[in-house]
Design a protein around this motif. Sequence first.
Motif, PDB file in Angstrom:
ATOM      1  N   ALA A  69      21.189 -70.031 -68.080  1.00  0.00           N
ATOM      2  CA  ALA A  69      21.301 -70.408 -69.486  1.00  0.00           C
ATOM      3  C   ALA A  69      20.802 -71.829 -69.721  1.00  0.00           C
ATOM      4  O   ALA A  69      20.228 -72.127 -70.778  1.00  0.00           O
ATOM      5  CB  ALA A  69      22.736 -70.250 -69.969  1.00  0.00           C
ATOM      6  N   SER A  70      20.986 -72.718 -68.751  1.00  0.00           N
ATOM      7  CA  SER A  70      20.496 -74.094 -68.896  1.00  0.00           C
ATOM      8  C   SER A  70      18.979 -74.109 -69.019  1.00  0.00           C
ATOM      9  O   SER A  70      18.412 -74.875 -69.799  1.00  0.00           O
ATOM     10  CB  SER A  70      20.919 -74.950 -67.707  1.00  0.00           C
ATOM     11  N   LEU A 101      14.347 -76.420 -76.059  1.00  0.00           N
ATOM     12  CA  LEU A 101      14.129 -77.822 -76.435  1.00  0.00           C
ATOM     13  C   LEU A 101      12.666 -78.219 -76.248  1.00  0.00           C
ATOM     14  O   LEU A 101      12.086 -78.910 -77.088  1.00  0.00           O
ATOM     15  CB  LEU A 101      15.029 -78.747 -75.620  1.00  0.00           C
ATOM     16  N   ARG A 102      12.051 -77.783 -75.147  1.00  0.00           N
ATOM     17  CA  ARG A 102      10.639 -78.102 -74.903  1.00  0.00           C
ATOM     18  C   ARG A 102       9.756 -77.500 -75.998  1.00  0.00           C
ATOM     19  O   ARG A 102       8.799 -78.117 -76.454  1.00  0.00           O
ATOM     20  CB  ARG A 102      10.164 -77.591 -73.537  1.00  0.00           C
ATOM     21  N   GLY A 150       5.026 -82.230 -81.706  1.00  0.00           N
ATOM     22  CA  GLY A 150       3.928 -82.970 -81.109  1.00  0.00           C
ATOM     23  C   GLY A 150       4.334 -83.861 -79.946  1.00  0.00           C
ATOM     24  O   GLY A 150       3.615 -84.787 -79.587  1.00  0.00           O
ATOM     25  N   VAL A 151       5.487 -83.584 -79.351  1.00  0.00           N
ATOM     26  CA  VAL A 151       5.974 -84.385 -78.235  1.00  0.00           C
ATOM     27  C   VAL A 151       5.639 -83.670 -76.934  1.00  0.00           C
ATOM     28  O   VAL A 151       6.032 -82.519 -76.734  1.00  0.00           O
ATOM     29  CB  VAL A 151       7.502 -84.602 -78.331  1.00  0.00           C
ATOM     30  N   ASP A 152       4.896 -84.338 -76.071  1.00  0.00           N
ATOM     31  CA  ASP A 152       4.591 -83.806 -74.750  1.00  0.00           C
ATOM     32  C   ASP A 152       5.746 -84.184 -73.823  1.00  0.00           C
ATOM     33  O   ASP A 152       6.008 -85.368 -73.611  1.00  0.00           O
ATOM     34  CB  ASP A 152       3.272 -84.400 -74.254  1.00  0.00           C
ATOM     35  N   SER A 153       6.449 -83.196 -73.278  1.00  0.00           N
ATOM     36  CA  SER A 153       7.642 -83.475 -72.484  1.00  0.00           C
ATOM     37  C   SER A 153       7.315 -84.277 -71.221  1.00  0.00           C
ATOM     38  O   SER A 153       8.107 -85.125 -70.808  1.00  0.00           O
ATOM     39  CB  SER A 153       8.384 -82.187 -72.122  1.00  0.00           C
ATOM     40  N   ASP A 154       6.152 -84.040 -70.620  1.00  0.00           N
ATOM     41  CA  ASP A 154       5.772 -84.823 -69.438  1.00  0.00           C
ATOM     42  C   ASP A 154       5.534 -86.283 -69.804  1.00  0.00           C
ATOM     43  O   ASP A 154       5.928 -87.189 -69.071  1.00  0.00           O
ATOM     44  CB  ASP A 154       4.526 -84.236 -68.766  1.00  0.00           C
ATOM     45  N   ASP A 155       4.890 -86.499 -70.948  1.00  0.00           N
ATOM     46  CA  ASP A 155       4.640 -87.868 -71.414  1.00  0.00           C
ATOM     47  C   ASP A 155       5.953 -88.560 -71.755  1.00  0.00           C
ATOM     48  O   ASP A 155       6.164 -89.723 -71.407  1.00  0.00           O
ATOM     49  CB  ASP A 155       3.710 -87.848 -72.624  1.00  0.00           C
ATOM     50  N   LEU A 156       6.851 -87.838 -72.411  1.00  0.00           N
ATOM     51  CA  LEU A 156       8.157 -88.418 -72.747  1.00  0.00           C
ATOM     52  C   LEU A 156       8.935 -88.758 -71.474  1.00  0.00           C
ATOM     53  O   LEU A 156       9.542 -89.822 -71.375  1.00  0.00           O
ATOM     54  CB  LEU A 156       8.964 -87.464 -73.628  1.00  0.00           C
ATOM     55  N   GLU A 211      10.675 -76.893 -79.096  1.00  0.00           N
ATOM     56  CA  GLU A 211      10.881 -77.709 -80.295  1.00  0.00           C
ATOM     57  C   GLU A 211      10.144 -79.044 -80.176  1.00  0.00           C
ATOM     58  O   GLU A 211       9.614 -79.552 -81.161  1.00  0.00           O
ATOM     59  CB  GLU A 211      12.372 -77.945 -80.546  1.00  0.00           C
ATOM     60  N   MET A 212      10.120 -79.628 -78.991  1.00  0.00           N
ATOM     61  CA  MET A 212       9.351 -80.858 -78.788  1.00  0.00           C
ATOM     62  C   MET A 212       7.885 -80.607 -79.108  1.00  0.00           C
ATOM     63  O   MET A 212       7.236 -81.423 -79.775  1.00  0.00           O
ATOM     64  CB  MET A 212       9.474 -81.347 -77.336  1.00  0.00           C
ATOM     65  N   GLY A 213       7.374 -79.479 -78.610  1.00  0.00           N
ATOM     66  CA  GLY A 213       5.972 -79.136 -78.865  1.00  0.00           C
ATOM     67  C   GLY A 213       5.663 -78.989 -80.341  1.00  0.00           C
ATOM     68  O   GLY A 213       4.618 -79.433 -80.814  1.00  0.00           O
ATOM     69  N   VAL A 214       6.582 -78.391 -81.081  1.00  0.00           N
ATOM     70  CA  VAL A 214       6.413 -78.243 -82.531  1.00  0.00           C
ATOM     71  C   VAL A 214       6.280 -79.613 -83.184  1.00  0.00           C
ATOM     72  O   VAL A 214       5.530 -79.790 -84.138  1.00  0.00           O
ATOM     73  CB  VAL A 214       7.606 -77.452 -83.132  1.00  0.00           C
TER      74      VAL A 214
END
Length: 92
Positions: free
Chosen positions: A24-25, A32-33, A40-46, A35-38
């Motif tokens: 579930a995690s 969340l990833r 415009g947030v790149d999770s690797d960059d963040l 939603e970040m993409g929506v």
Amino acid sequence: MITRSVTSEEIDDLDLMWNDHSNASAFYRGALRKEMGVRGVDSDDLRDRLERAREQGYTLEEITEGTNRFDDPQSLIDEQQNQSPAGDATDD
């Protein structure tokens, strides 16, 4: 790691009970990833920006208090790099 509570529907609980091997995690992090993409947030960059800010001595609490959007951690990093702490310069 911070633990958060998540509200699930009965159908979610039922599916997780049937498939108790499901992580579930991972589902939550995946959502969340997405939603970040929506946004415009790149999770690797963040992740990289967070790590760099922490390497410069910022705690997660300080980063959270001093930021409220994706570009803010980079501002903390740039600000720290532009400051030269007193006493670092030597004339040896």
